[in-house]
Design a protein around this motif. Structure first.
Motif, PDB file in Angstrom:
ATOM      1  N   TYR A  58       0.816  -1.209   0.000  1.00  0.00           N
ATOM      2  CA  TYR A  58       0.000   0.000   0.000  1.00  0.00           C
ATOM      3  C   TYR A  58       0.857   1.270   0.000  1.00  0.00           C
ATOM      4  O   TYR A  58       0.494   2.266  -0.605  1.00  0.00           O
ATOM      5  CB  TYR A  58      -0.933   0.004   1.217  1.00  0.00           C
ATOM      6  CG  TYR A  58      -1.850   1.193   1.213  1.00  0.00           C
ATOM      7  CD1 TYR A  58      -2.856   1.296   0.263  1.00  0.00           C
ATOM      8  CD2 TYR A  58      -1.691   2.228   2.122  1.00  0.00           C
ATOM      9  CE1 TYR A  58      -3.683   2.388   0.225  1.00  0.00           C
ATOM     10  CE2 TYR A  58      -2.523   3.323   2.088  1.00  0.00           C
ATOM     11  CZ  TYR A  58      -3.508   3.398   1.139  1.00  0.00           C
ATOM     12  OH  TYR A  58      -4.326   4.497   1.087  1.00  0.00           O
ATOM     13  N   LYS A  59       2.009   1.190   0.661  1.00  0.00           N
ATOM     14  CA  LYS A  59       2.889   2.372   0.726  1.00  0.00           C
ATOM     15  C   LYS A  59       3.355   2.769  -0.672  1.00  0.00           C
ATOM     16  O   LYS A  59       3.453   3.950  -0.988  1.00  0.00           O
ATOM     17  CB  LYS A  59       4.108   2.054   1.592  1.00  0.00           C
ATOM     18  CG  LYS A  59       3.791   1.970   3.049  1.00  0.00           C
ATOM     19  CD  LYS A  59       4.383   3.158   3.794  1.00  0.00           C
ATOM     20  CE  LYS A  59       3.689   3.356   5.131  1.00  0.00           C
ATOM     21  NZ  LYS A  59       3.521   2.117   5.902  1.00  0.00           N
ATOM     22  N   VAL A 113      -4.956  -8.775   2.646  1.00  0.00           N
ATOM     23  CA  VAL A 113      -5.203  -7.363   2.948  1.00  0.00           C
ATOM     24  C   VAL A 113      -4.245  -6.898   4.035  1.00  0.00           C
ATOM     25  O   VAL A 113      -3.671  -5.808   3.958  1.00  0.00           O
ATOM     26  CB  VAL A 113      -6.672  -7.167   3.395  1.00  0.00           C
ATOM     27  CG1 VAL A 113      -6.899  -5.745   3.842  1.00  0.00           C
ATOM     28  CG2 VAL A 113      -7.613  -7.527   2.283  1.00  0.00           C
ATOM     29  N   ARG A 114      -4.070  -7.755   5.034  1.00  0.00           N
ATOM     30  CA  ARG A 114      -3.170  -7.406   6.122  1.00  0.00           C
ATOM     31  C   ARG A 114      -1.749  -7.217   5.604  1.00  0.00           C
ATOM     32  O   ARG A 114      -1.070  -6.260   5.970  1.00  0.00           O
ATOM     33  CB  ARG A 114      -3.201  -8.515   7.164  1.00  0.00           C
ATOM     34  CG  ARG A 114      -2.460  -8.160   8.419  1.00  0.00           C
ATOM     35  CD  ARG A 114      -2.740  -9.193   9.468  1.00  0.00           C
ATOM     36  NE  ARG A 114      -1.610 -10.088   9.593  1.00  0.00           N
ATOM     37  CZ  ARG A 114      -1.610 -11.165  10.375  1.00  0.00           C
ATOM     38  NH1 ARG A 114      -2.694 -11.469  11.056  1.00  0.00           N
ATOM     39  NH2 ARG A 114      -0.565 -11.934  10.453  1.00  0.00           N
ATOM     40  N   PHE A 161      -1.682  -3.785   3.721  1.00  0.00           N
ATOM     41  CA  PHE A 161      -1.945  -2.535   4.424  1.00  0.00           C
ATOM     42  C   PHE A 161      -1.212  -2.414   5.752  1.00  0.00           C
ATOM     43  O   PHE A 161      -0.936  -1.311   6.196  1.00  0.00           O
ATOM     44  CB  PHE A 161      -3.443  -2.372   4.686  1.00  0.00           C
ATOM     45  CG  PHE A 161      -4.215  -2.015   3.448  1.00  0.00           C
ATOM     46  CD1 PHE A 161      -4.477  -0.693   3.150  1.00  0.00           C
ATOM     47  CD2 PHE A 161      -4.659  -2.986   2.587  1.00  0.00           C
ATOM     48  CE1 PHE A 161      -5.175  -0.351   2.021  1.00  0.00           C
ATOM     49  CE2 PHE A 161      -5.365  -2.657   1.455  1.00  0.00           C
ATOM     50  CZ  PHE A 161      -5.614  -1.333   1.169  1.00  0.00           C
ATOM     51  N   MET A 162      -0.942  -3.521   6.413  1.00  0.00           N
ATOM     52  CA  MET A 162      -0.477  -3.418   7.791  1.00  0.00           C
ATOM     53  C   MET A 162       0.965  -3.870   7.993  1.00  0.00           C
ATOM     54  O   MET A 162       1.687  -3.271   8.766  1.00  0.00           O
ATOM     55  CB  MET A 162      -1.372  -4.256   8.698  1.00  0.00           C
ATOM     56  CG  MET A 162      -2.784  -3.730   8.716  1.00  0.00           C
ATOM     57  SD  MET A 162      -3.880  -4.872   9.508  1.00  0.00           S
ATOM     58  CE  MET A 162      -5.430  -4.315   8.859  1.00  0.00           C
ATOM     59  N   ASP A 163       1.361  -4.925   7.310  1.00  0.00           N
ATOM     60  CA  ASP A 163       2.682  -5.458   7.610  1.00  0.00           C
ATOM     61  C   ASP A 163       3.773  -4.526   7.099  1.00  0.00           C
ATOM     62  O   ASP A 163       3.626  -3.860   6.082  1.00  0.00           O
ATOM     63  CB  ASP A 163       2.836  -6.834   6.973  1.00  0.00           C
ATOM     64  CG  ASP A 163       2.024  -7.874   7.717  1.00  0.00           C
ATOM     65  OD1 ASP A 163       1.627  -7.571   8.865  1.00  0.00           O
ATOM     66  OD2 ASP A 163       1.758  -8.953   7.171  1.00  0.00           O
ATOM     67  N   LYS A 164       4.869  -4.529   7.833  1.00  0.00           N
ATOM     68  CA  LYS A 164       5.999  -3.702   7.418  1.00  0.00           C
ATOM     69  C   LYS A 164       6.941  -4.543   6.557  1.00  0.00           C
ATOM     70  O   LYS A 164       7.047  -5.739   6.722  1.00  0.00           O
ATOM     71  CB  LYS A 164       6.736  -3.181   8.649  1.00  0.00           C
ATOM     72  CG  LYS A 164       5.929  -2.172   9.404  1.00  0.00           C
ATOM     73  CD  LYS A 164       6.765  -1.445  10.438  1.00  0.00           C
ATOM     74  CE  LYS A 164       5.972  -0.330  11.058  1.00  0.00           C
ATOM     75  NZ  LYS A 164       4.702  -0.797  11.664  1.00  0.00           N
ATOM     76  N   LEU A 172      -8.398 -11.755   4.308  1.00  0.00           N
ATOM     77  CA  LEU A 172      -7.850 -10.687   5.137  1.00  0.00           C
ATOM     78  C   LEU A 172      -6.342 -10.826   5.294  1.00  0.00           C
ATOM     79  O   LEU A 172      -5.649  -9.838   5.535  1.00  0.00           O
ATOM     80  CB  LEU A 172      -8.513 -10.694   6.517  1.00  0.00           C
ATOM     81  CG  LEU A 172      -9.918 -10.110   6.588  1.00  0.00           C
ATOM     82  CD1 LEU A 172     -10.428 -10.163   8.011  1.00  0.00           C
ATOM     83  CD2 LEU A 172      -9.947  -8.680   6.094  1.00  0.00           C
TER      84      LEU A 172
END
Lengths: 465, 492
Positions: A353-354, A416-417, A420-423, A413
């Motif tokens: 996402y970044k 999606v995770r 959007f969320m994991d680095k 999810l």
């Protein structure tokens, strides 16, 4: 003669494109870019033309049968092929034998059209083969990759096996009833054991094509090995067309045996949903992941089919329409990323996402739609399938299906995770998406959001007969 | 009043946020949108009172009906009664407070506000829907924003909490879905709540469907033992996320338990009432005792939410008009109170960077405003007269006492005892954090609330006091609607 042209117009249009490609190939040839644009324009025209002059009628002494609903089903497939031609532009431009690829793909499409329209076991079998063999050749199109050949090999072997079983079923049925025409067979069915045996063999062949558990084992390997264009074709167009003819065969031909196939469908649906979902949980490769998710989706389609009334047909057609947009969006994003970076693992999507917000949103929308979460169209699609399946008041069956939606949400999810969320220290670098591909992704995204809320689409399908 | 405005306003705001260029624009557009929502909610309240004053006794006011999936008899059927109006009012206040306290979100501001607005949209749509399908649609809309809010902007073990929340809520939805389809097929292919409330559903089907629907909605409102997503979800969520979760989302479940499960399936409700009472009494006591063991402020509020929400489920289980009115009051009161509590905890955490009670002390000296609000909300939570919590809990107890048998009496007494425990943990938490000497040097430099935080707190405190000091207007709103539900239960 006139009737021949109007009733078979979808088939004729596709055939015309195939011949045009053939002439281009044996003539001077064209550059990949211009050929691709030409094909895209033709497919778009073909899709638009599919909305007009749809009539009910049969040809060749009841062998070929079409209605506005069947024309609409064909047009869904047209749309899917058009979207695939846009989404995989990057790969098409690089591939060595583009005209051949499209000839194969459109031949398979032609086979599916004839198959959906068939009203006779002979033409059904022939068109099914026409719909299968070119796909196996397409699966082998990444010539330098070993996995691609392996996938093609598995595909052709399992297809051969399943057509053997189908032929056996057909011959038993012919032996028991003395006819190969669907309506005449229906009149002859009395539930004798030969007929039941034939029925089981025929359903098994369908189960192979639809990758219904326990006949799903070829799916993941073939999906993983094939080029992304073929994988999306297999998962959307092949599945959709076989689901359509499966409904016709069950609802029309095997109508007298409905009690029997209802039980069978319930068992198969549960097994398919559960197995597809449980295997999808553990997948790392995005193609294998989508392969198992599509197996689970077929399980849901079976829930809808089990209803045995007009709601079932409508819900399945509607679901396949939504599935075209959702699954192609997911495959489209995966294709873009694989084409630019060669990465196909879910772990590689971490932090996407970044760097690529557009691709991430489209993929997230697609996955939410596959999971059946509102406001995406997938919610409506799934819900109507369950509504259709619930008509027989088998609430526990609906409950099992609904619980499967939770499992599927879990693995959707996961992606999606990751996005959007994991680095991630080295995420996928920003990708400049080809405008044509971007257009196709936007169409898919818009379809995912709009189809559910535009209720007239569902009502329109319901009015078709 | 046109109820579509309540969906249109947040939707337009969300779209505008999506197209705005920078963070400043995003914030101001969201704030403007939330102000419009509050105005709409108040207009609705006054229009509703006006209609009722003019003796319009229709069960639902401002009804609107648009065909959606005509062949399946699914319609956009909207309408409000007193319960919906109260819930919409609550939602709008929490939304604006949430928008205000998130003013300093730096990470992906646009996405954050977009999801917040979407969550609000789901709640408005849910409260005005009179069609089960649409109701379910709006209920589900809010699941994914919650997941993303916790997972992206949360803290601690956020991925775990986000997953747990999404899966448990979807599990609840699955049960609701089956119950809903069951109703649809038994009652002649209709999802319409008003039509369903007039059909006689066979008792055995009611007994089958009621647990599905009640437990399904119960997951959303922390029905014991399905409350486990609450502590994790609330503590991992960002401040506004916790406020929305506890303030609005948990109310969706309570509303559903009452409006769908109990109202449509009264025989089922009677059959299972005792189980509901036992479970909610356990939740009340268990929540209170579990709170006593917590050291993290957010966990304290999360477990105390389990306990407080138990009162509204207890009220529903008692099946008397007063108890149901009290249950509804408790929903509104708890929504405001817990949203305020999470807002204050967020403010404290932003400054001290800790939520551990033991690491704080004497904050009253450096941030008097925040500390005062903390006290107010604490006192409201332990049920001090003058605040909304007292009114609501008192009404629930009065309603419960109307059932004269030993079982109901014991359950009521057990639930009432939790107030003592509540007093212990609230006084301890406030005392340790706000009073006494300042424990950490760096806390001496802390600033008091900024304008946005003050505004948010004032809005919510005003709500709490408006119910606490003059509960009459809320009672007028809720009681007739509760009466309608009771009539159905009594079989009139």
């Amino acid at each position: 003669m006139n009737e021949f042209f109007t009733l078979m117009k979808s088939e004729l249009a596709v055939t015309a494109i195939i011949f045009l490609l053939l002439f281009i190939k044996i003539g001077k040839g064209m550059k990949n870019e211009s050929l691709l644009s030409l094909v895209q324009v033709l497919l778009l025209l073909n899709f638009i033309a599919g909305f007009f002059f749809n009539k009910t009628g049969n040809l060749f002494g009841d062998m070929f049968y079409t209605t506005p609903l069947i024309a609409f089903q064909k047009n869904i497939l047209n749309l899917a092929v058009y979207l695939i031609s846009l989404l995989c532009s990057d790969w098409f431009k690089k591939t060595g034998h583009l005209p051949e690829f499209f000839m194969l793909m459109l031949s398979a499409l032609l086979g599916m059209f004839l198959m959906i329209s068939s009203s006779n076991l002979l033409i059904f079998y022939l068109s099914l083969e026409l719909a299968t063999i070119p796909v196996a050749a397409m699966a082998n199109f990444d010539l330098e990759k070993k996995r691609s050949s392996e996938g093609a090999m598995k595909m052709i072997l399992s297809s051969a096996f399943s057509s053997g079983i189908l032929l056996f079923g057909i011959s038993l049925l012919y032996g028991a009833t003395g006819t190969i025409s669907f309506p005449e067979i229906t009149a002859q069915l009395d539930g004798s054991s030969v007929q039941i045996l034939a029925f089981i063999f025929i359903v098994t062949a369908f189960a192979f094509k639809l990758s219904i558990v326990p006949f799903h084992l070829w799916t993941a390997d073939v999906y993983e090995g094939s080029p992304m264009a073929v994988t999306s074709f297999l998962s959307v167009v092949s599945k959709g067309s076989v689901a359509f003819i499966f409904i016709t065969v069950l609802y029309k031909m095997f109508q007298p045996m409905q009690d029997m196939w209802y039980t069978l469908l319930v068992i198969l649906a549960i097994a398919t949903m559960v197995t597809g979902n449980l295997f999808a949980l553990r997948q790392q490769n995005i193609k294998r992941f989508l392969a198992f998710s599509s197996i689970a989706q077929v399980g849901f389609i079976l829930v809808g089919i089990s209803s045995n009334d007009y709601m079932g047909i409508t819900a399945v057609v509607y679901f396949v329409l939504i599935y075209v947009f959702s699954n192609l969006a997911a495959f489209g994003v995966a294709a873009v990323i694989a084409e630019h970076t060669g990465k196909e693992n879910i772990d590689d999507y971490k932090g996407l996402y970044k760097t690529n917000p557009f691709l991430s949103w489209i993929l997230a929308l697609a996955l939410f739609s596959l999971a059946g979460v509102p406001p995406t169209a997938g919610f409506f699609g799934k819900l109507f399938l369950l509504t259709a399946g619930g008509a027989k008041a088998a609430y526990w069956f609906i409950l099992v299906a609904a619980l499967n939606m939770i499992i599927s949400l879990y693995y959707y999810l996961r992606v999606v995770r990751a996005m959007f969320m994991d680095k991630n220290d080295n995420p996928v670098e920003p990708i400049k998406v080809n405008p044509v591909v971007k257009l196709a992704l936007v169409i898919c995204g818009a379809g995912i959001i709009m189809i559910g809320l535009l209720s007239w689409i569902f009502e329109y399908i319901k009015t078709l007969h | 009043m046109n109820l579509l405005l309540l969906i249109g306003a947040p939707l337009l705001t969300a779209v505008a946020v999506l197209f705005s260029r920078n963070k400043q624009q995003v914030k101001w557009i969201s704030l403007l949108g939330s102000i419009i929502q509050v105005i709409l909610a108040f207009v609705l309240l006054f229009a509703f009172r006006q209609e009722r004053a003019e003796n319009n006794t229709a069960q639902m006011l401002f009804e609107q009906n648009y065909k959606l999936f005509d062949s399946l008899n699914i319609n956009f059927h909207f309408g409000v009664d007193g319960i919906s109006v109260a819930m919409i009012l609550l939602t709008s206040l929490v939304v604006i407070a949430g928008a205000l306290v998130s003013w300093n979100i730096e990470k992906m501001t646009k996405e954050f506000y977009f999801l917040l607005l979407l969550l609000g949209l789901g709640a408005y749509g849910f409260f005005i829907s009179l069609d089960l399908f649409i109701l379910f649609f709006f209920l589900e809309i809010s699941v994914i924003p919650k997941y993303l809010l916790i997972g992206i902007w949360g803290s601690g073990k956020k991925e775990y909490s986000a997953n747990k929340l999404a899966l448990m809520l979807m599990g609840g939805s699955a049960l609701i879905l089956v119950g809903m389809l069951g109703l649809y097929f038994t009652a002649g292919h209709s999802f319409d709540i008003l039509a369903l409330s007039k059909t006689d559903i066979p008792v055995n089907i009611q007994n089958l469907l009621f647990p599905l629907l009640f437990v399904g909605f119960g997951v959303f409102t922390a029905l014991f033992p399905l409350h486990t997503w609450v502590p994790d979800g609330h503590s991992s969520a960002p401040t506004a996320g916790s406020m929305f979760l506890a303030g609005i989302s948990m109310k969706l479940g309570g509303y559903g338990c009452l409006r769908v499960a109990t109202y449509l399936l009264p025989e089922g409700a009677k059959e299972y009432a005792n189980i509901i009472i036992i479970l909610s009494a356990i939740a009340i006591l268990y929540g209170a005792f579990a709170t006593m063991m917590q050291k993290d402020l957010k966990y304290i509020n999360a477990y105390s939410s389990v306990s407080h929400v138990g009162f509204s489920l207890l009220g529903i289980g008692m099946l008397t008009q007063t108890a149901i009115t009290g249950a509804l009051m408790q929903m509104v009161s708890h929504g405001l109170m817990t949203a305020l509590f999470f807002a204050v905890i967020g403010m404290v955490y932003d400054r001290t960077h800790t939520r551990m009670v033991g690491e704080m002390g004497g904050l009253m000296k450096v941030m008097p405003f925040i500390s005062t609000v903390f006290f107010i909300v604490g006192l409201c939570s332990l049920g001090l007269p003058g605040f909304s919590g007292f009114v609501a809990e008192m009404t629930v107890f009065m309603g419960s006492w109307e059932n004269a048998d030993a079982f109901h009496r014991i359950a009521t007494i057990a639930a009432a005892m939790s107030i003592v425990v509540t007093a212990v943990y609230i006084l301890r938490a406030t005392g340790q954090t706000m009073m006494g000497p300042i424990k950490t040097e760096s806390h001496l430099q802390l600033k008091d609330a900024a304008w946005n935080e003050k505004l948010a707190a004032i809005i919510l405190v005003a709500g709490i006091l408006a119910i606490g000091i003059a509960p009459g207007w809320l009672n007028d709103l809720l009681r007739p609607a509760a009466e309608e539900i009771m009539n159905r239960i009594a079989g009139k």
